[in-house]
Motif scaffolding. Sequence first.
Motif, PDB file in Angstrom:
ATOM      1  N   HIS A 125       0.636  -0.878  -0.377  1.00 23.21           N
ATOM      2  CA  HIS A 125       0.277   0.063   0.058  1.00 23.21           C
ATOM      3  C   HIS A 125       1.133   1.817  -0.289  1.00 23.21           C
ATOM      4  O   HIS A 125       0.449   1.783   0.616  1.00 23.21           O
ATOM      5  CB  HIS A 125      -1.071   0.137   0.703  1.00 23.21           C
ATOM      6  CG  HIS A 125      -1.589  -1.376   0.851  1.00 23.21           C
ATOM      7  ND1 HIS A 125      -2.961  -1.555  -0.215  1.00 23.21           N
ATOM      8  CD2 HIS A 125      -1.943  -2.447   1.370  1.00 23.21           C
ATOM      9  CE1 HIS A 125      -3.551  -2.219   0.111  1.00 23.21           C
ATOM     10  NE2 HIS A 125      -3.236  -3.203   0.604  1.00 23.21           N
ATOM     11  N   CYS A 164      -7.578   1.186  -5.215  1.00 28.56           N
ATOM     12  CA  CYS A 164      -7.091  -0.573  -4.829  1.00 28.56           C
ATOM     13  C   CYS A 164      -7.984  -1.264  -3.371  1.00 28.56           C
ATOM     14  O   CYS A 164      -9.292  -0.048  -2.526  1.00 28.56           O
ATOM     15  CB  CYS A 164      -5.988   0.135  -3.730  1.00 28.56           C
ATOM     16  SG  CYS A 164      -4.975  -1.160  -2.642  1.00 28.56           S
ATOM     17  N   CYS A 181      -7.636  -1.316  -0.121  1.00 32.58           N
ATOM     18  CA  CYS A 181      -7.587  -0.270   0.629  1.00 32.58           C
ATOM     19  C   CYS A 181      -8.578   0.576   0.961  1.00 32.58           C
ATOM     20  O   CYS A 181      -9.112   1.555   2.292  1.00 32.58           O
ATOM     21  CB  CYS A 181      -5.600  -0.686   1.049  1.00 32.58           C
ATOM     22  SG  CYS A 181      -5.557   0.847   0.550  1.00 32.58           S
ATOM     23  N   CYS A 240      -2.070   2.297  -5.621  1.00 30.72           N
ATOM     24  CA  CYS A 240      -1.332   1.838  -4.196  1.00 30.72           C
ATOM     25  C   CYS A 240      -0.705   0.785  -5.296  1.00 30.72           C
ATOM     26  O   CYS A 240      -0.311   0.399  -6.217  1.00 30.72           O
ATOM     27  CB  CYS A 240      -2.134   1.236  -3.331  1.00 30.72           C
ATOM     28  SG  CYS A 240      -3.132   1.424  -2.112  1.00 30.72           S
TER      29      CYS A 240
HETATM   30 ZN   LIG Z   1      -4.205   0.245  -0.981  1.00 28.70          ZN
END
Ligand SMILES: [Zn+2]
Length: 306
Positions: A158, A168, A170, A175
Amino acid sequence: MLAVDVGGTKLAAGVVDPDGRVVSYDRVATPADVDAEGLWRTLEALLGKLTAGVGALAGVGVGCGGPMTWPAAEVSPINIPAWRGFPLRERLRAAYPGLPVRVHNDAVCVAVGEHWRGAGRGRADVLGMVVSTGVGGGLISGGRLVDGASGNAGHIGHVVVDPDGPPCGCGGYGCLEAVARGPGLAAWAQEQGWRTGLPATGVELADDARRGHPVAVAAMRRAGRALGVAIASATHLCDLEVVAIGGGLSQAGALLFDPLEEALRRHARMEFARRVSVVPAALGQTAGLVGAAALVYEGGRYWSAG
Ligand SMILES: [Zn+2]
């Protein structure tokens, strides 16, 4: 040491001796249609079979997909929906009373394995990486595993390599993982006309790159470049000596490592950073088990918690 690797596709376990050799090994596919207790029983059966006839165990080390609370290891692996906040460490302690039980992120265990007995052996400042369905890592600094405030240090996946890049998992953008994870790369290649409309994985992409498919080769270039950019940043931040890369995509060899090296040399310009070497991981599939064992065998270096 009983060493365990809990992943979305397989549960693997081995008995690892003090020299880091895996003396016995077994695995089962991670069952999909089970609840939390059903999955636990599958793991228990695997471990029971493996340890039958083994003498006294010294402890239990586990690598498990994240996220998890650490060091308590209430685990919620992204790829294992049956376990959400599952108290893995507590359950293993109850199953193996009196033995030390230590659980860490699976990519951290790979990094520890590579530092203890693999490509980073004898070096003090090492980043170990796994590039497959996701991109994970673990950081060794001054010869010790760096855990960070919550046990989450080493999340190289990340690190941002392109602020305007793809979304991403996340929640962020651009990332390293969003660009270089196998499924993301395969999706990108399909948009460029590779295997359009067929199911396709990062490993198949790596295979086709080796056969010279131009889009697959371009995809490996794309991943290699992103890895090189992220590794240059990490090297400047942590003054690394060695970066060891494992996981399915690393099997693409020079097709991945050459563009990686090119990007790294372009971005790692300061004298100290130029000395870093990026190498394939040495332990292959068993790196995570070897690292999980090292959490207990070599707790002074690799386990900072209680
Ligand atoms: Zn990420």
